[in-house]
Design a protein around this motif. Structure first.
Motif, short mmCIF file in Angstrom:
data_model
loop_
_atom_site.label_atom_id
_atom_site.label_comp_id
_atom_site.label_asym_id
_atom_site.label_seq_id
_atom_site.Cartn_x
_atom_site.Cartn_y
_atom_site.Cartn_z
N MET A 1 0.81 -1.20 0.00
CA MET A 1 0.00 0.00 0.00
C MET A 1 0.85 1.26 0.00
N ASN A 2 2.02 1.16 0.60
CA ASN A 2 2.97 2.27 0.61
C ASN A 2 2.45 3.50 1.34
N GLN A 3 2.08 3.31 2.58
CA GLN A 3 1.69 4.42 3.43
C GLN A 3 2.52 4.38 4.71
N THR A 4 2.50 5.44 5.46
CA THR A 4 3.22 5.47 6.72
C THR A 4 2.22 5.28 7.85
N LEU A 5 2.54 4.31 8.72
CA LEU A 5 1.70 4.01 9.87
C LEU A 5 2.51 4.25 11.14
N TYR A 6 1.82 4.64 12.20
CA TYR A 6 2.48 5.06 13.42
C TYR A 6 2.05 4.20 14.60
N LEU A 7 3.02 3.64 15.31
CA LEU A 7 2.76 2.96 16.57
C LEU A 7 3.01 3.98 17.67
N VAL A 8 1.97 4.28 18.43
CA VAL A 8 2.00 5.40 19.36
C VAL A 8 2.21 4.91 20.79
N ASP A 9 3.23 5.42 21.44
CA ASP A 9 3.55 5.10 22.83
C ASP A 9 2.60 5.84 23.76
N ASN A 10 2.46 5.36 24.98
CA ASN A 10 1.56 5.99 25.94
C ASN A 10 1.98 7.42 26.26
N ASN A 11 3.28 7.69 26.33
CA ASN A 11 3.71 9.06 26.62
C ASN A 11 3.32 10.02 25.50
N ALA A 12 3.15 9.51 24.28
CA ALA A 12 2.68 10.34 23.17
C ALA A 12 1.17 10.54 23.25
N ILE A 13 0.45 9.48 23.62
CA ILE A 13 -1.01 9.59 23.76
C ILE A 13 -1.35 10.66 24.77
N VAL A 14 -0.62 10.69 25.86
CA VAL A 14 -0.85 11.68 26.92
C VAL A 14 -0.66 13.09 26.38
N GLN A 15 0.29 13.29 25.48
CA GLN A 15 0.58 14.62 24.95
C GLN A 15 -0.40 15.08 23.87
N LEU A 16 -1.03 14.15 23.20
CA LEU A 16 -1.97 14.52 22.14
C LEU A 16 -3.28 14.96 22.77
#
Length: 145
Positions: A1-16
């Protein structure tokens, strides 16, 4: 498919902010590992986050073994079970390795990126050739869409 996918850490979830987690971009391109979901179980949008689940399977656990083989004996920077820190971190890196391995034979493979502020996760990911992004950069990308 050629897309970029992101695995998000908990410390990032908290910041979003919550509106970013509810965004179409987040729903389409961000994934949350089972270990991170466990850490984020008290998040107000935990049910929404679980829709983007990256499942912990026996194949992912095999990758956890691969990640942990690179950690020196006595090094607690990535995971410190006695200190109750980093329990999800090896699984986050392992999930990225698993996702990459699934697409090795694809002509147009997806790119998997870990989103974190954790330096030990960043070092482990970099050691395995996995790109890392800061949560602020992901936030800006979401805001731009």
């Amino acid at each position: 498919m050629n897309q970029t996918l992101y695995l998000v850490d908990n410390n990032a979830i908290v910041q979003l902010r919550r509106e970013r987690i509810k965004s179409a971009f987040f729903r389409s391109f961000c994934r949350i590992t089972d270990d991170v979901l466990r850490e984020a179980r008290e998040h107000p949008d935990a049910a929404l986050l679980s829709r983007n689940r990256y499942e912990l399977t026996p194949s992912v656990l095999e990758q956890v073994r691969r990640v942990m083989k690179t950690v020196e004996v006595g090094d607690t920077s990535l995971v410190d079970l006695y200190g109750n820190t980093g329990a999800a971190d090896p699984g986050l890196v392992a999930s990225a390795l698993h996702a990459i391995a699934l697409e090795e034979e694809q002509l147009f493979a997806d790119t998997w990126v870990i989103v974190t502020n954790d330096r030990a996760v960043e070092a482990a990911a970099s050691g395995h050739g996995i790109p890392v992004l800061r949560p602020a950069v992901l936030a800006a990308m979401i805001d731009a869409t």
